[in-house]
Design a protein around this motif. Structure first.
Motif, mmCIF file in Angstrom:
data_model
loop_
_atom_site.group_PDB
_atom_site.id
_atom_site.type_symbol
_atom_site.label_atom_id
_atom_site.label_comp_id
_atom_site.label_asym_id
_atom_site.label_seq_id
_atom_site.Cartn_x
_atom_site.Cartn_y
_atom_site.Cartn_z
ATOM 1 N N PRO A 77 0.910 -1.264 -0.119
ATOM 2 C CA PRO A 77 0.041 -0.037 0.073
ATOM 3 C C PRO A 77 0.759 1.046 0.143
ATOM 4 C CG PRO A 77 -0.700 -1.503 1.738
ATOM 5 C CD PRO A 77 0.522 -2.105 1.089
ATOM 6 N N ALA A 78 0.435 2.317 -0.636
ATOM 7 C CA ALA A 78 1.158 3.462 -0.946
ATOM 8 C C ALA A 78 1.801 3.987 0.651
ATOM 9 C CB ALA A 78 0.441 4.552 -1.450
ATOM 10 N N THR A 79 0.691 3.855 1.635
ATOM 11 C CA THR A 79 1.218 4.483 2.772
ATOM 12 C C THR A 79 2.581 3.951 3.451
ATOM 13 O OG1 THR A 79 -0.531 3.020 3.584
ATOM 14 C CG2 THR A 79 -1.262 5.438 3.708
ATOM 15 N N VAL A 80 2.679 2.563 3.037
ATOM 16 C CA VAL A 80 3.736 1.880 3.796
ATOM 17 C C VAL A 80 4.932 2.531 3.337
ATOM 18 C CG1 VAL A 80 4.786 -0.319 3.735
ATOM 19 C CG2 VAL A 80 2.388 -0.241 3.960
ATOM 20 N N SER A 81 5.064 2.783 1.940
ATOM 21 C CA SER A 81 6.257 3.383 1.619
ATOM 22 C C SER A 81 6.893 4.477 2.163
ATOM 23 C CB SER A 81 6.330 3.689 0.105
ATOM 24 O OG SER A 81 5.177 4.376 -0.140
ATOM 25 N N PHE A 82 5.996 5.262 2.845
ATOM 26 C CA PHE A 82 6.548 6.325 3.478
ATOM 27 C C PHE A 82 6.752 6.107 4.984
ATOM 28 C CE2 PHE A 82 3.718 8.467 0.472
ATOM 29 C CZ PHE A 82 4.281 9.301 -0.333
ATOM 30 N N MET A 83 6.455 4.901 5.268
ATOM 31 C CA MET A 83 6.955 4.451 6.717
ATOM 32 C C MET A 83 8.554 4.056 6.756
ATOM 33 S SD MET A 83 3.542 2.564 8.156
ATOM 34 C CE MET A 83 2.230 3.257 8.194
ATOM 35 N N ARG A 84 9.036 4.622 7.657
ATOM 36 C CA ARG A 84 10.323 3.924 7.816
ATOM 37 C C ARG A 84 10.326 2.968 8.967
ATOM 38 N NH1 ARG A 84 11.105 6.780 4.629
ATOM 39 N NH2 ARG A 84 12.217 9.193 4.457
ATOM 40 N N ASP A 85 9.488 2.849 9.695
ATOM 41 C CA ASP A 85 9.449 2.002 10.977
ATOM 42 C C ASP A 85 8.960 0.751 10.588
ATOM 43 O OD1 ASP A 85 7.911 1.954 14.103
ATOM 44 O OD2 ASP A 85 9.439 0.665 13.176
ATOM 45 N N GLY B 263 5.461 -0.233 11.942
ATOM 46 C CA GLY B 263 4.403 0.342 11.268
ATOM 47 C C GLY B 263 3.846 -0.613 10.130
ATOM 48 N N ALA B 264 4.665 -1.138 9.465
ATOM 49 C CA ALA B 264 4.259 -2.003 8.155
ATOM 50 C C ALA B 264 3.516 -3.117 8.553
ATOM 51 C CB ALA B 264 5.647 -2.431 7.461
ATOM 52 N N TRP B 265 3.753 -3.843 9.836
ATOM 53 C CA TRP B 265 2.997 -5.027 10.222
ATOM 54 C C TRP B 265 1.445 -4.437 10.463
ATOM 55 C CZ3 TRP B 265 6.355 -8.664 13.815
ATOM 56 C CH2 TRP B 265 7.370 -8.957 12.922
ATOM 57 N N GLU B 266 1.601 -3.500 11.294
ATOM 58 C CA GLU B 266 0.299 -2.957 11.684
ATOM 59 C C GLU B 266 -0.637 -2.633 10.533
ATOM 60 O OE1 GLU B 266 2.910 -2.140 13.447
ATOM 61 O OE2 GLU B 266 2.533 -2.564 15.248
ATOM 62 N N VAL B 267 -0.296 -2.151 9.453
ATOM 63 C CA VAL B 267 -1.053 -1.696 8.542
ATOM 64 C C VAL B 267 -1.390 -2.920 7.676
ATOM 65 C CG1 VAL B 267 -0.648 -0.771 6.082
ATOM 66 C CG2 VAL B 267 0.152 0.518 8.047
ATOM 67 N N TRP B 268 -0.723 -3.843 7.496
ATOM 68 C CA TRP B 268 -0.992 -5.145 6.938
ATOM 69 C C TRP B 268 -2.086 -6.046 7.740
ATOM 70 C CZ3 TRP B 268 4.920 -6.396 6.205
ATOM 71 C CH2 TRP B 268 5.328 -6.050 4.859
#
Lengths: 212, 211
Positions: free
Chosen positions: A15-23, A26-31
């Motif tokens: 998802p586009a939002t993930v690419s902005f996340m450094r952490d 955060g990626a796991w939570e979005v998924w």
């Protein structure tokens, strides 16, 4: 975004939002949020990504790789069953760790019970093995006899030793023990009677039992 | 089955779910419990001397402490039913419980000061026990049912806290209409009932909810 989340995932469309996340966290939570909504690709991604983490939690309680994998699979099943209990406002790791820890404890308990029931046969067999040339019954009888002889009065014991064990002729035994031949005969007789009585056989010789 | 295969299987099995916050369900439960208890109080009618008793600060503190203990125990159960939340949440109702018990202990001493050792004679009050257990256990069951999914990882603590919540609220309700003057009686009979329902929670939780 860094490809720290495991092999193969760089091929997945994120998802586009993930690419902005450094952490990475955060990626796991979005998924997981997407997975709760029914997104299978995101679900696969988050489960694959967290397996190493789940293994790490399980290893705190388990040593065998097979047990660890057991616990990880139990954890994945539980995650699937309880996926609606994760609050999207909260971090995912503590939720995962709680489930993984619980399942690891369960595996450890199951194995503990299994090991407790299995009996090691080899040491037990060695324990029961008799000394060479002696079976249990004979060993016991010999021991009893030794005890009984030790309980004889001194004179009777001496007589027994000289006459029966050392097999000396009566005259010589009498000389050695300081008893007369008659006295030696009596002492020997009494000793045998006492021993017989002690070992449980009937006393055919009669005569009073006593010191001689 | 390899782990990768399992993941593929689970992903294929995926259906949308709505995340459920246990604390929301607990609030609903609290409203239900209070409504039921209020109904019982209304049915029995307030005790005639309620007005005088509630003027006594010791009584107020003690009664409020039992209500607060009940509410906090329910919220603690909700927190414990969320995997990943700290175990320390289980201690949430503890201060209120301590105030409640010490309040009653203090009341016992006051009774002794007032009427002498006669205050220590302990009669039976099975109806006290009966009310708290009779209403508390069903309420306990309802809360356990509402929290059952998350509770499956920590069934003992969640159910014990649920039992404490149910019993504490029932005890508070009972105090509003039941005629018991001797505080020792309340301490023992309400106390026993609360402990009993909490214990039933702890045991049945492990049996019913552990998965």
């Amino acid at each position: 975004m860094g490809m720290a989340v495991g092999a193969g995932l760089c091929r997945m469309r994120m998802p586009a939002t993930v690419s902005f996340m450094r952490d990475e966290q955060g990626a796991w939570e979005v998924w997981m949020v997407a997975a709760q909504a029914g997104d299978s690709a995101a679900y696969t991604a988050v489960l694959r990504a967290c397996v190493p983490y789940l293994r790490g939690v399980a290893r705190r309680r388990l040593r065998e790789p097979a047990s660890v994998e057991d616990a990880v699979q139990d954890t994945l099943l539980t995650i699937h069953r309880l996926r609606h209990t994760w609050d999207p406002e909260r971090p995912l790791r503590p939720w995962l760790a709680a489930i993984a820890d619980r399942r690891a404890i369960d595996v450890a308990r199951r194995e503990g019970r299994r090991n407790g029931r299995e009996v090691e046969l080899a040491p037990l067999a060695e324990t029961l093995a008799a000394a060479p040339g002696e079976d249990g019954e004979a060993a016991s009888a010999a021991h009893q006899l030794r005890v009984a002889i030790a309980e004889l009065p001194e004179s009777q014991r001496t007589a027994l030793r000289l006459a029966k064990l050392e097999n000396l002729p009566l005259a010589e035994a009498a000389a050695k023990s300081g008893l007369s031949v008659g006295a030696l005969k009596v002492a020997t007789h009494r000793a045998m009677a006492r021993l017989r009585k002690r070992m449980g056989a009937t006393d055919r010789g009669g005569g009073p039992d006593g010191d001689g | 089955m390899g782990t990768d295969d399992m993941i593929a299987q689970l992903a294929a099995d995926l259906t949308p779910v709505r995340p459920v916050a246990p604390w929301r369900r607990t609030i609903s439960w609290l409203l239900l419990a209070m409504a039921l208890i209020a109904g019982m109080v209304a049915w029995h009618g307030f005790r005639p001397d309620l007005h005088e008793r509630m003027l006594m600060p010791a009584e107020q503190v003690q009664w409020l402490a039992s209500v607060i203990a009940g509410v906090l125990a329910a919220l603690a159960a909700a927190r414990m039913a969320e995997p990943g939340r700290s175990e320390a949440w289980a201690l949430l109702p503890l201060p209120a419980v301590i105030v409640w018990l010490t309040g009653m202990g203090w009341g016992c001493l006051a009774d002794i000061a007032r009427i002498g050792p006669a205050a220590l004679t302990l009669g039976t009050s099975w109806s006290c026990l009966g009310f708290i257990v009779g209403l508390g256990v069903p309420l306990l069951g309802i809360l356990m049912f509402l929290l059952k999914d998350g509770a499956s990882l920590r069934p003992g603590p969640v159910s014990a806290l649920s039992g404490l919540a149910a019993a504490a609220l029932c005890s508070a309700g009972l105090s509003l209409f039941h005629h018991l003057d001797a505080i020792l009686m309340i301490l023992v009979w309400h106390g026993m009932a609360v402990a009993l329902v909490t214990g039933i929670g702890a045991v049945s939780g492990r049996l019913a909810l552990a998965r």
